[in-house]
Design a protein around this motif. Structure first.
Motif, short mmCIF file in Angstrom:
data_model
loop_
_atom_site.label_atom_id
_atom_site.label_comp_id
_atom_site.label_asym_id
_atom_site.label_seq_id
_atom_site.Cartn_x
_atom_site.Cartn_y
_atom_site.Cartn_z
N SER A 78 0.83 -1.21 0.00
CA SER A 78 0.00 0.00 0.00
C SER A 78 0.86 1.25 0.00
CB SER A 78 -0.94 0.01 1.21
OG SER A 78 -0.22 0.21 2.42
N VAL A 79 2.06 1.18 0.61
CA VAL A 79 2.98 2.32 0.55
C VAL A 79 3.38 2.58 -0.90
CG1 VAL A 79 5.28 3.14 1.22
CG2 VAL A 79 3.84 1.98 2.89
N ASP A 80 3.55 1.51 -1.67
CA ASP A 80 3.85 1.68 -3.09
C ASP A 80 2.70 2.39 -3.80
OD1 ASP A 80 5.93 1.27 -4.95
OD2 ASP A 80 4.79 -0.29 -5.95
N ASN A 81 1.44 2.12 -3.36
CA ASN A 81 0.29 2.84 -3.91
C ASN A 81 0.42 4.34 -3.68
OD1 ASN A 81 -0.62 0.16 -4.03
ND2 ASN A 81 -2.72 0.75 -3.60
N PHE A 83 2.94 6.31 -3.71
CA PHE A 83 3.73 7.00 -4.72
C PHE A 83 2.85 7.40 -5.91
CE2 PHE A 83 7.12 4.65 -2.54
CZ PHE A 83 8.12 5.62 -2.46
N VAL A 84 1.99 6.46 -6.33
CA VAL A 84 1.13 6.71 -7.48
C VAL A 84 0.08 7.75 -7.14
CG1 VAL A 84 -0.39 5.66 -9.19
CG2 VAL A 84 1.57 4.38 -8.32
N PHE A 85 -0.53 7.68 -5.95
CA PHE A 85 -1.51 8.67 -5.55
C PHE A 85 -0.89 10.07 -5.54
CE2 PHE A 85 -3.85 5.30 -2.82
CZ PHE A 85 -4.43 4.79 -3.97
N LEU A 86 0.35 10.16 -5.08
CA LEU A 86 1.05 11.44 -5.05
C LEU A 86 1.19 12.00 -6.46
CD1 LEU A 86 2.53 13.43 -3.15
CD2 LEU A 86 4.63 12.18 -3.63
N VAL A 87 1.56 11.15 -7.41
CA VAL A 87 1.69 11.59 -8.81
C VAL A 87 0.33 12.02 -9.36
CG1 VAL A 87 2.26 10.83 -11.14
CG2 VAL A 87 3.71 10.14 -9.23
N ILE A 88 -0.72 11.26 -9.06
CA ILE A 88 -2.07 11.60 -9.55
C ILE A 88 -2.49 12.97 -9.03
CG2 ILE A 88 -4.52 10.98 -9.42
CD1 ILE A 88 -3.62 8.04 -9.33
N PHE A 89 -2.35 13.21 -7.73
CA PHE A 89 -2.77 14.48 -7.16
C PHE A 89 -1.95 15.65 -7.70
CE2 PHE A 89 -4.43 12.18 -3.13
CZ PHE A 89 -5.64 11.97 -3.77
N ARG A 90 -0.67 15.42 -7.93
CA ARG A 90 0.16 16.49 -8.49
C ARG A 90 -0.20 16.75 -9.94
NH1 ARG A 90 6.19 14.82 -6.08
NH2 ARG A 90 5.85 15.60 -3.95
N THR A 91 -0.45 15.68 -10.70
CA THR A 91 -0.77 15.84 -12.12
C THR A 91 -2.07 16.62 -12.30
OG1 THR A 91 0.33 13.75 -12.65
CG2 THR A 91 -1.24 14.61 -14.27
N THR A 206 -5.51 -2.33 -10.03
CA THR A 206 -4.25 -2.78 -10.63
C THR A 206 -3.28 -3.32 -9.58
OG1 THR A 206 -4.49 -1.10 -12.37
CG2 THR A 206 -2.31 -2.08 -12.08
N PHE A 207 -3.17 -2.60 -8.45
CA PHE A 207 -2.28 -3.07 -7.39
C PHE A 207 -2.83 -4.31 -6.70
CE2 PHE A 207 -0.40 1.14 -7.74
CZ PHE A 207 0.94 0.88 -7.47
N ALA A 208 -4.16 -4.43 -6.60
CA ALA A 208 -4.76 -5.60 -5.95
C ALA A 208 -4.45 -6.88 -6.70
CB ALA A 208 -6.27 -5.40 -5.82
N VAL A 209 -4.29 -6.77 -8.01
CA VAL A 209 -3.95 -7.95 -8.81
C VAL A 209 -2.62 -8.56 -8.35
CG1 VAL A 209 -3.37 -8.73 -11.15
CG2 VAL A 209 -5.29 -7.18 -10.80
#
Length: 311
Positions: A78-81, A83-91, A206-209
């Motif tokens: 979930s910590v890896d998630n 990183f992606v949430f941070l990119v989404i919010f910044r984008t 995607t991460f749940a897979v």
């Protein structure tokens, strides 16, 4: 392990916690401060540990170790998630005041989708003996792929669901507070915040897979798989606001997660011939992640001090 009473009681507890979170403690959108994030993260971790102690006490050491190992794996992934949430919010330049609202509703959807995926996985594991080795091969491949492709690129625009929603919905040009939909001139409009929520949901699936097969490598008990997943996800929002400013420091965490996935995958493939205990699995997973974070901190280059007289 999970009796109908346990399943119903646990889900009622989760729904109550979410109702209090969204309807009472975070009824009004606001920026999550450090103290609030620390308290929320500590609260969910404590609840997860107490629940794990209950499993250990009432159902034995083996089940307790399986729960804690699954929880550590899910928490790390979930910590890896994040990183992606941070990119989404910044984008999408999502205002800080509404980021919690997006994550809260995104996690609610994630609980439903993961529940369905876990139920399907449990049925497959029970009916087909070759499923677990197949999951193992997939996890080894996923770990190798994480090593080959380290960047956190988010190609949300290529997802067919996102493309369909963005082209078939009326979307406002700007955010409207914390609202996902609104009516204007008698017509229903979606806001950009709804599209961000949609991307968060797609990302979680995607991460749940990857993560759900990893826990089936530790235990075949659907109740333990589900509860360890749920507790890891419920603490994800507070953890995001706690770590958002320091996520970049964990540059080698991705490598650690890749090694963990390959270890669990290899364990699943080799299980018919070589049995690896849950204690050893927990030690390997925890040790790998701690080493990755320690190396990240120790090898991060120090910021250069500005010379006197420079801007």
């Amino acid at each position: 392990m999970g009796t109908p009473i346990l399943w119903v009681g646990f889900n009622l507890l989760v729904l109550l916690a979410l109702a209090l979170d969204l309807g009472v403690f975070h009824r009004k959108a606001h920026k999550i401060k450090l103290g609030e994030a620390v308290f929320g993260s500590a609260l969910w971790i404590t609840l997860a540990l107490v629940f794990g102690w209950g499993i250990w006490h009432w159902h034995g050491e083996q089940r307790g170790l399986e729960y804690f190992t699954g929880y550590v794996i899910e928490k790390a992934l979930s910590v890896d998630n994040l990183f992606v949430f941070l990119v989404i919010f910044r984008t999408f330049q999502v205002p800080e005041a509404v980021q919690h609202r997006v994550l809260a509703w995104g996690i609610l959807g994630a609980l439903v989708m993961r529940g369905v995926m876990i139920a399907a996985g449990a049925v497959l594991v029970a009916r087909f003996q070759w499923i677990l080795p197949a999951f193992g091969v997939f996890l080894v491949y996923t770990g190798l792929h994480m090593l080959w492709k380290r960047e956190k690129a988010v190609h949300y625009e290529k997802n067919p669901i996102f493309r369909f929603a963005s082209s078939h919905l009326r979307v406002t040009k700007e955010y409207r507070g914390e609202r996902f939909f609104l009516k204007d001139g008698g017509q229903l409009f979606a806001t950009p915040l709804f599209l961000v929520l949609l991307i968060v949901e797609i990302t979680d699936v995607t991460f749940a897979v990857d993560s759900i097969p990893a826990i089936f490598g530790i235990t075949r008990d659907p109740f333990i798989v589900y509860t360890s997943n749920v507790f890891a996800i419920l603490g994800l929002r507070a953890l995001y606001f706690l770590l958002a400013d320091v996520l970049d420091y964990f540059q080698y965490l991705g490598i650690g997660l890749a090694v963990v996935l390959m270890f669990i995958g290899g364990k699943m493939v080799a299980d018919p011939w070589v049995h690896i205990s849950v204690v050893l699995s927990l030690g390997a997973v925890g040790g790998t992640l701690l080493l990755a974070m320690l190396i990240s901190v120790l090898t991060r280059p120090a910021k250069k001090k500005k010379e006197p007289g420079t801007g």
